[in-house]
Design an enzyme around this catalytic site. Structure first.
Site, PDB file in Angstrom:
ATOM      1  N   PRO A  93       0.607  -1.107  -0.022  1.00 60.10           N
ATOM      2  CG  PRO A  93      -0.836  -1.530   1.490  1.00 60.10           C
ATOM      3  CD  PRO A  93       0.434  -2.076   1.153  1.00 60.10           C
ATOM      4  CB  CYS A  94       0.681   4.336  -2.218  1.00 63.64           C
ATOM      5  SG  CYS A  94      -1.090   4.758  -1.955  1.00 63.64           S
TER       6      CYS A  94
END
Length: 473
Positions: A93-94
């Site tokens: 996840p960014c």
């Protein structure tokens, strides 16, 4: 080709990337993993995996495949995966990279803090030592921490042995094995619309191959690198200049056959500027409305900036559009009114004031169009608020979360929010792919996914590398 390459998937979600590999063919999936249960149900429905907890996998289930492991990646014991993995794919996840940082004085190396989820991706590479890995993330990772994050990641992959001593402190793992380093064959931002996805969706894609897998001849290696780049950058793709459009994927026909449908959509907005009467509306009339011909092909060229086309090239492009619609199963399948077992095409009810506002916003415009009128809504500086997609331009990015006008809105004047199935088509999920979960959970699964068509292009590049494998000879 009868050989099946084995795949371990991390941060798998509903399986957009994995579906792309499946569509390309030649891949066998061992494990998938995500921390959330709803996407696991979707994945299992479509891929046939057994859902297990990380604890079960680390215990009596270990070694059984295919399984979808539900749990934080930090709790997965990769030594329980039986056999070798040819490929590891995943995109942490960014937001994890908000903690990939290091003060300027540390840039030369002593110690750089890394995001924990990313560090566990590296742990998977250490354990499994796949021949190829694919790492995907947001384009912002390139500039995060003044470029330090991206630079660190590339160095980690390229010098895995050297960097592991730092990374294992983050993951709390004492693995003592020696690993091959990886050569980075591709590390660029890819725009999905240039590869045939009817959506402007940019992703950073990093593809690495184990050094012993690659051709020893420098010229052969250079050709391989060039071929991978051509596939992933769409340099030979007609979609780069002539993108697939929402109108085509919703109507199930190439644009050359959609003249009547296009004219009908745009005629609905004939009185909108005169009704709204804002400065923004007057500007839209001059720059957009007065330049429209209501000819679908001519206006398509205008809005996509494809002036003075080669008409033989354009004809070939529309043929390619038709072939892609066939490949995705959309050809002849108009989305409006279709029913799906997962109820993803149900049109949600809108409040009347929202519908009134939307009737005053033409395609490719947003809430700013009605600023200063009775339909005004807050949202300064946020282009996504009440923004309509355009029938002839790739959609803006389909997002996973958010209310308050961030749902994504149809180009037809009498429509509000896109249905989840419409979002899925903009992402290039086939209609046969069924989702599990509540409407909001399904929206998140679609919005967080890698477009399967992008996944298929990645799969093609990965296959090219594996077919050049020197280590098995």
């Amino acid at each position: 080709m009868s050989q099946k390459y084995t795949v371990v998937s991390l941060f798998s979600g509903a399986g957009g990337m994995d579906l792309g590999l499946y569509m390309e063919g030649g891949f066998e999936f061992l494990t998938a993993n995500d921390v959330l249960l709803p996407p696991a149900h979707t994945y299992a429905e479509n891929f046939g995996h057994k859902i297990v907890s990380a604890g079960e996998f680390n215990g009596e289930i270990g070694g059984q495949h295919p399984v979808y492991i539900v749990g934080d990646v930090s709790s997965v014991d990769f030594s329980r995966i039986s056999g070798s993995a040819d490929v590891v794919v995943g995109g942490p996840p960014c937001q994890d990279f908000s903690i990939v940082r290091g003060p300027e004085k540390e840039r030369m190396g002593i110690k750089v803090k890394r995001g924990k989820l990313y560090a566990h991706f590296v742990r998977a590479l250490m354990y499994l030592q796949p021949k190829v890995f694919v790492f995907e993330n947001v384009p912002g990772l390139l500039s995060a921490n003044n470029g330090t994050a991206f630079e660190t990641i590339i160095e980690d992959f390229s010098h895995l042995n050297l960097r592991w001593s730092e990374i294992k402190e983050i993951v709390g793992n004492s693995i003592q094995k020696t690993a091959e380093n990886y050569e980075i064959l591709f590390a660029e931002v890819v725009d999905s619309s240039e590869l045939g996805v009817p959506q402007k969706r940019k992703r950073l894609i990093i593809v690495g191959a184990r050094e012993d897998v690659l051709p020893r001849d420098h010229i052969q290696k250079a050709w391989l690198r060039s071929d991978v780049k051509n596939i992933l950058s769409g340099s030979d793709s007609l979609f780069k200049k002539y993108p697939l459009t929402p109108l085509e994927v919703f109507e199930g026909k190439p644009l050359s056959e959609l003249q009547n449908e296009y004219r009908e959509v745009m005629e609905e907005y004939r009185d909108v500027a005169a009704t709204v009467r804002t400065e923004k509306a007057e500007k839209w009339v001059r720059s957009v409305w007065e330049n429209l011909t209501f000819n679908a092909v001519e206006d398509y060229l205008f809005v996509n900036g494809a002036a003075r086309p080669d008409y033989r090239e354009l004809e070939a492009a529309f043929e390619a559009h038709g072939e892609l619609l066939e490949e995705l199963g959309y050809m002849g399948a108009k989305i409006e009114g279709m029913n799906f077992p997962d109820r993803t095409n149900e049109v949600s009810r809108e409040k009347e004031d929202v519908l009134q506002r939307l009737r005053m916003i033409p395609p490719d415009e947003n809430h700013e169009f009605v600023r200063g009128t009775q339909w005004e809504v807050e949202g300064r500086g946020m282009s996504l608020i009440y923004r309509r997609i355009h029938p002839l331009k790739p959609s803006y990015t389909v997002v996973a979360y958010g209310g308050g006008g961030t749902w994504g809105y149809h180009y037809r004047r009498n429509r509000g929010k896109l249905t989840n199935r419409e979002r899925a088509r903009l992402q290039t999920f086939p209609d046969t792919f069924l989702f599990k979960g509540t409407s909001s959970e399904v929206r998140a699964q679609i919005g967080e996914a890698v477009p399967p068509l992008l996944g298929k292009k990645i799969a093609r590049a990965v296959k090219l590398i594996l077919e050049a494998d020197q280590s098995s000879g």
